[in-house]
Design a protein around this motif. Sequence first.
Motif, PDB file in Angstrom:
ATOM      1  N   ALA A  16      -1.987 -12.611  -2.284  1.00  0.00           N
ATOM      2  CA  ALA A  16      -0.801 -12.064  -1.614  1.00  0.00           C
ATOM      3  C   ALA A  16      -0.598 -10.620  -2.058  1.00  0.00           C
ATOM      4  O   ALA A  16      -0.610 -10.324  -3.257  1.00  0.00           O
ATOM      5  N   LEU A  17      -0.437  -9.727  -1.104  1.00  0.00           N
ATOM      6  CA  LEU A  17      -0.235  -8.309  -1.384  1.00  0.00           C
ATOM      7  C   LEU A  17       1.058  -7.848  -0.723  1.00  0.00           C
ATOM      8  O   LEU A  17       1.358  -8.260   0.395  1.00  0.00           O
ATOM      9  N   ASP A  18       1.797  -6.985  -1.417  1.00  0.00           N
ATOM     10  CA  ASP A  18       2.985  -6.448  -0.766  1.00  0.00           C
ATOM     11  C   ASP A  18       2.610  -5.192   0.023  1.00  0.00           C
ATOM     12  O   ASP A  18       1.465  -4.728  -0.014  1.00  0.00           O
ATOM     13  N   GLU A  19       3.586  -4.646   0.730  1.00  0.00           N
ATOM     14  CA  GLU A  19       3.312  -3.528   1.623  1.00  0.00           C
ATOM     15  C   GLU A  19       2.773  -2.313   0.887  1.00  0.00           C
ATOM     16  O   GLU A  19       1.866  -1.628   1.368  1.00  0.00           O
ATOM     17  N   VAL A  20       3.316  -2.039  -0.290  1.00  0.00           N
ATOM     18  CA  VAL A  20       2.871  -0.883  -1.067  1.00  0.00           C
ATOM     19  C   VAL A  20       1.440  -1.080  -1.552  1.00  0.00           C
ATOM     20  O   VAL A  20       0.618  -0.160  -1.491  1.00  0.00           O
ATOM     21  N   GLU A  21       1.124  -2.268  -2.035  1.00  0.00           N
ATOM     22  CA  GLU A  21      -0.235  -2.551  -2.512  1.00  0.00           C
ATOM     23  C   GLU A  21      -1.256  -2.403  -1.388  1.00  0.00           C
ATOM     24  O   GLU A  21      -2.344  -1.852  -1.599  1.00  0.00           O
ATOM     25  N   ILE A  22      -0.923  -2.895  -0.209  1.00  0.00           N
ATOM     26  CA  ILE A  22      -1.824  -2.764   0.938  1.00  0.00           C
ATOM     27  C   ILE A  22      -2.069  -1.296   1.248  1.00  0.00           C
ATOM     28  O   ILE A  22      -3.205  -0.868   1.477  1.00  0.00           O
ATOM     29  N   SER A  27      -5.575   3.394   1.268  1.00  0.00           N
ATOM     30  CA  SER A  27      -5.706   4.826   1.025  1.00  0.00           C
ATOM     31  C   SER A  27      -6.860   5.121   0.078  1.00  0.00           C
ATOM     32  O   SER A  27      -7.656   6.049   0.312  1.00  0.00           O
ATOM     33  N   LEU A  28      -6.986   4.343  -0.990  1.00  0.00           N
ATOM     34  CA  LEU A  28      -8.065   4.559  -1.952  1.00  0.00           C
ATOM     35  C   LEU A  28      -9.428   4.291  -1.324  1.00  0.00           C
ATOM     36  O   LEU A  28     -10.396   5.023  -1.581  1.00  0.00           O
ATOM     37  N   ALA A  29      -9.530   3.247  -0.496  1.00  0.00           N
ATOM     38  CA  ALA A  29     -10.800   2.935   0.158  1.00  0.00           C
ATOM     39  C   ALA A  29     -11.198   4.045   1.127  1.00  0.00           C
ATOM     40  O   ALA A  29     -12.376   4.416   1.214  1.00  0.00           O
ATOM     41  N   VAL A  30     -10.227   4.597   1.849  1.00  0.00           N
ATOM     42  CA  VAL A  30     -10.508   5.703   2.770  1.00  0.00           C
ATOM     43  C   VAL A  30     -10.965   6.933   1.989  1.00  0.00           C
ATOM     44  O   VAL A  30     -11.905   7.634   2.392  1.00  0.00           O
ATOM     45  N   GLN A  31     -10.312   7.211   0.858  1.00  0.00           N
ATOM     46  CA  GLN A  31     -10.717   8.353   0.029  1.00  0.00           C
ATOM     47  C   GLN A  31     -12.128   8.154  -0.518  1.00  0.00           C
ATOM     48  O   GLN A  31     -12.896   9.119  -0.643  1.00  0.00           O
ATOM     49  N   ASP A 131       8.595  -9.289   4.964  1.00  0.00           N
ATOM     50  CA  ASP A 131       8.845  -8.205   3.999  1.00  0.00           C
ATOM     51  C   ASP A 131       7.778  -7.108   4.062  1.00  0.00           C
ATOM     52  O   ASP A 131       7.787  -6.182   3.250  1.00  0.00           O
ATOM     53  N   GLY A 132       6.864  -7.204   5.020  1.00  0.00           N
ATOM     54  CA  GLY A 132       5.826  -6.189   5.152  1.00  0.00           C
ATOM     55  C   GLY A 132       4.560  -6.518   4.393  1.00  0.00           C
ATOM     56  O   GLY A 132       3.539  -5.848   4.572  1.00  0.00           O
ATOM     57  N   GLY A 133       4.611  -7.530   3.527  1.00  0.00           N
ATOM     58  CA  GLY A 133       3.424  -7.946   2.797  1.00  0.00           C
ATOM     59  C   GLY A 133       2.561  -8.860   3.647  1.00  0.00           C
ATOM     60  O   GLY A 133       2.835  -9.090   4.825  1.00  0.00           O
ATOM     61  N   LYS A 184      -0.037   9.512 -14.808  1.00  0.00           N
ATOM     62  CA  LYS A 184       0.477   8.139 -14.900  1.00  0.00           C
ATOM     63  C   LYS A 184       0.276   7.329 -13.616  1.00  0.00           C
ATOM     64  O   LYS A 184      -0.210   6.183 -13.682  1.00  0.00           O
ATOM     65  N   PRO A 185       0.593   7.843 -12.414  1.00  0.00           N
ATOM     66  CA  PRO A 185       0.391   7.021 -11.206  1.00  0.00           C
ATOM     67  C   PRO A 185      -1.068   6.607 -11.014  1.00  0.00           C
ATOM     68  O   PRO A 185      -1.343   5.447 -10.662  1.00  0.00           O
ATOM     69  N   MET A 186      -2.009   7.529 -11.252  1.00  0.00           N
ATOM     70  CA  MET A 186      -3.411   7.187 -11.074  1.00  0.00           C
ATOM     71  C   MET A 186      -3.896   6.235 -12.160  1.00  0.00           C
ATOM     72  O   MET A 186      -4.723   5.351 -11.899  1.00  0.00           O
ATOM     73  N   VAL A 187      -3.368   6.387 -13.370  1.00  0.00           N
ATOM     74  CA  VAL A 187      -3.713   5.460 -14.444  1.00  0.00           C
ATOM     75  C   VAL A 187      -3.232   4.056 -14.108  1.00  0.00           C
ATOM     76  O   VAL A 187      -3.952   3.063 -14.307  1.00  0.00           O
ATOM     77  N   MET A 188      -2.011   3.948 -13.575  1.00  0.00           N
ATOM     78  CA  MET A 188      -1.479   2.644 -13.204  1.00  0.00           C
ATOM     79  C   MET A 188      -2.334   2.009 -12.101  1.00  0.00           C
ATOM     80  O   MET A 188      -2.603   0.804 -12.120  1.00  0.00           O
ATOM     81  N   ALA A 189      -2.789   2.834 -11.148  1.00  0.00           N
ATOM     82  CA  ALA A 189      -3.670   2.326 -10.088  1.00  0.00           C
ATOM     83  C   ALA A 189      -4.992   1.854 -10.682  1.00  0.00           C
ATOM     84  O   ALA A 189      -5.527   0.802 -10.293  1.00  0.00           O
TER      85      ALA A 189
END
Length: 206
Positions: A16-22, A27-31, A131-133, A184-189
Amino acid sequence: MAGHFEATPGGGAAVALDEVEISILRSLAVQLLELIGPGDEPADGEDPLAALFAEGPSKPPTDPALARLFPDAYGGPEGTGETAGAGKPEEELRELSAEFRRFTEMDLRSGKRDDALAVVRTLDALSPVADGGAVLTLTGDECRSWLRSLNDLRLTIGTRLEVSDEDQGEEGSLYRLPDSDPRKPMVMAYLWLGALQESLVETLMP
């Protein structure tokens, strides 16, 4: 199941993935696709067989992330390749690596593109809930594409962050970054992708 893969009949897995995770995963796969580069489709009038047997580059990529994804097969200055050429002179290792790269890198790039495209396509095919997930359900083949692509994403991000083995343990510096650190955001990813990859591996283990 939220955040953790579970086995499905037929050798697949679901999470199960939420909207932000999706959004982040897509985005990362496209990059990653943009980093690897477009496929080498035959131009108009070009012999498809000639394109099929075209040779690839003989030198490693200059981008450190690409060099990590496509390391020298027989080692290199940073020791990123295999140890098959251990004991051979450096010049001979470079020649062996160049020869190997010419005949394998194009196929390797194609495989990595296919894996990243599988990630994008399976995410695009999701049916969002209220909820968008959504629940991502993968076949066995899709699981293997996801595993390879998650690994490529972590190698790429880890190279950009200059992550070392010492950084990654529970006491490592990655876990102690202040919120004000721009990394920090990229480290968390990076850490989240690692947990997702580990969960998928455990799910697929017999």
